[in-house]
Design a protein around this motif. Sequence first.
Motif, PDB file in Angstrom:
ATOM      1  N   LYS A   6       0.836  -1.197   0.000  1.00 26.99           N
ATOM      2  CA  LYS A   6       0.000   0.000   0.000  1.00 26.99           C
ATOM      3  C   LYS A   6       0.877   1.258   0.000  1.00 26.99           C
ATOM      4  N   ILE A   7       0.388   2.271  -0.706  1.00 26.49           N
ATOM      5  CA  ILE A   7       1.106   3.548  -0.781  1.00 26.49           C
ATOM      6  C   ILE A   7       0.108   4.666  -0.490  1.00 26.49           C
ATOM      7  N   THR A   8       0.546   5.651   0.270  1.00 25.07           N
ATOM      8  CA  THR A   8      -0.290   6.818   0.545  1.00 25.07           C
ATOM      9  C   THR A   8       0.203   7.980  -0.314  1.00 25.07           C
ATOM     10  N   CYS A   9      -0.683   8.558  -1.116  1.00 25.88           N
ATOM     11  CA  CYS A   9      -0.299   9.686  -1.971  1.00 25.88           C
ATOM     12  C   CYS A   9       0.052  10.880  -1.079  1.00 25.88           C
ATOM     13  N   PRO A  10       1.238  11.474  -1.259  1.00 21.23           N
ATOM     14  CA  PRO A  10       1.646  12.608  -0.421  1.00 21.23           C
ATOM     15  C   PRO A  10       0.839  13.880  -0.690  1.00 21.23           C
ATOM     16  N   LYS A  13      -3.359  12.348   0.111  1.00 16.83           N
ATOM     17  CA  LYS A  13      -3.356  11.528   1.332  1.00 16.83           C
ATOM     18  C   LYS A  13      -4.228  10.288   1.247  1.00 16.83           C
ATOM     19  N   VAL A  14      -4.600   9.892   0.037  1.00 16.45           N
ATOM     20  CA  VAL A  14      -5.414   8.683  -0.133  1.00 16.45           C
ATOM     21  C   VAL A  14      -4.499   7.472  -0.246  1.00 16.45           C
ATOM     22  N   GLU A  15      -4.829   6.436   0.540  1.00 18.40           N
ATOM     23  CA  GLU A  15      -4.038   5.209   0.505  1.00 18.40           C
ATOM     24  C   GLU A  15      -4.575   4.293  -0.584  1.00 18.40           C
ATOM     25  N   ARG A  16      -3.669   3.669  -1.311  1.00 19.21           N
ATOM     26  CA  ARG A  16      -4.096   2.769  -2.388  1.00 19.21           C
ATOM     27  C   ARG A  16      -3.253   1.508  -2.380  1.00 19.21           C
ATOM     28  N   SER A  17      -3.853   0.404  -2.838  1.00 19.55           N
ATOM     29  CA  SER A  17      -3.121  -0.848  -2.990  1.00 19.55           C
ATOM     30  C   SER A  17      -2.389  -0.818  -4.311  1.00 19.55           C
ATOM     31  N   GLY A  30      13.049   5.976  -6.104  1.00 23.30           N
ATOM     32  CA  GLY A  30      12.872   7.367  -6.520  1.00 23.30           C
ATOM     33  C   GLY A  30      11.489   7.782  -6.969  1.00 23.30           C
ATOM     34  N   GLY A  31      10.519   6.890  -6.889  1.00 20.48           N
ATOM     35  CA  GLY A  31       9.157   7.258  -7.268  1.00 20.48           C
ATOM     36  C   GLY A  31       8.582   8.275  -6.298  1.00 20.48           C
ATOM     37  N   THR A  32       7.618   9.039  -6.745  1.00 17.69           N
ATOM     38  CA  THR A  32       7.056  10.100  -5.890  1.00 17.69           C
ATOM     39  C   THR A  32       5.965   9.591  -4.955  1.00 17.69           C
ATOM     40  N   GLY A  33       5.382   8.465  -5.278  1.00 22.29           N
ATOM     41  CA  GLY A  33       4.295   7.945  -4.462  1.00 22.29           C
ATOM     42  C   GLY A  33       2.950   8.556  -4.796  1.00 22.29           C
ATOM     43  N   LYS A  34       2.930   9.502  -5.722  1.00 16.01           N
ATOM     44  CA  LYS A  34       1.680  10.179  -6.058  1.00 16.01           C
ATOM     45  C   LYS A  34       0.743   9.254  -6.823  1.00 16.01           C
ATOM     46  N   CYS A  35      -0.557   9.425  -6.558  1.00 17.80           N
ATOM     47  CA  CYS A  35      -1.555   8.662  -7.309  1.00 17.80           C
ATOM     48  C   CYS A  35      -1.627   9.215  -8.734  1.00 17.80           C
ATOM     49  N   LYS A  36      -2.258   8.472  -9.627  1.00 15.47           N
ATOM     50  CA  LYS A  36      -2.305   8.867 -11.038  1.00 15.47           C
ATOM     51  C   LYS A  36      -2.974  10.224 -11.212  1.00 15.47           C
ATOM     52  N   SER A  37      -4.058  10.461 -10.487  1.00 11.16           N
ATOM     53  CA  SER A  37      -4.790  11.718 -10.630  1.00 11.16           C
ATOM     54  C   SER A  37      -3.920  12.913 -10.235  1.00 11.16           C
TER      55      SER A  37
END
Length: 200
Positions: A6-10, A13-17, A30-37
């Motif tokens: 699981k990753i939480t978009c910085p 703040k939504v957590e996603r699988s 080095g990924g940002t962790g940001k969701c696609k949107s």
Amino acid sequence: MSSEFKITCPVCKVERSTSKANYVFHTKKGGTGKCKSCYLTERNNSEQNKRNFVNGKPVKKHPYYHVWRNMIRRCYDPKIHNYKNYGGRGIAICDEWKSSKLFLQWVDSNGEIPAGYELDRRNNNGNYEPSNCRFVPPAVNSQNRRSTKLTPDQVVEIRRLNARGELLMDEAVKKYSVTHKTLLAVIQKRTWKNIKESCQ
């Protein structure tokens, strides 16, 4: 997809699988962790990307992008078959319009352009620039070519003389430097249809 990754978009703040590979990329490579949107919103709002958008749409998907591209090629690519009629005789494009975005912004500033209208230079010997360009029906565009022998005033004069029975075909052919076929087409209104009756 395993729920243990699981990753939480910085940003939102939504957590996603996510997949294991994605999880490793965002947490260790080095990924940002940001969701696609959030990622797409940030990308589209970036200064670099804004340069490639016109009124919220990608420049290359603008309905008149091909008009800009063909204009550039006619004036600056000697390999194009009609270069001789444009760049080959000194027709150029103003510095502003060498940018596709600025040209397309000018297009949009003209409001809704009727389907089928074409980019036309008022002065056929002038350059491509805002003060010399407009959008007109194909018939008007073709009448503004260097190869066109007649002017709108001459068309009106020919039809007026014909209506009065004063048009002598052989003399008119010499006077206007056109063929009998062209003269008949004008008289019978098979060409220059955009010249209104009220002008006569």
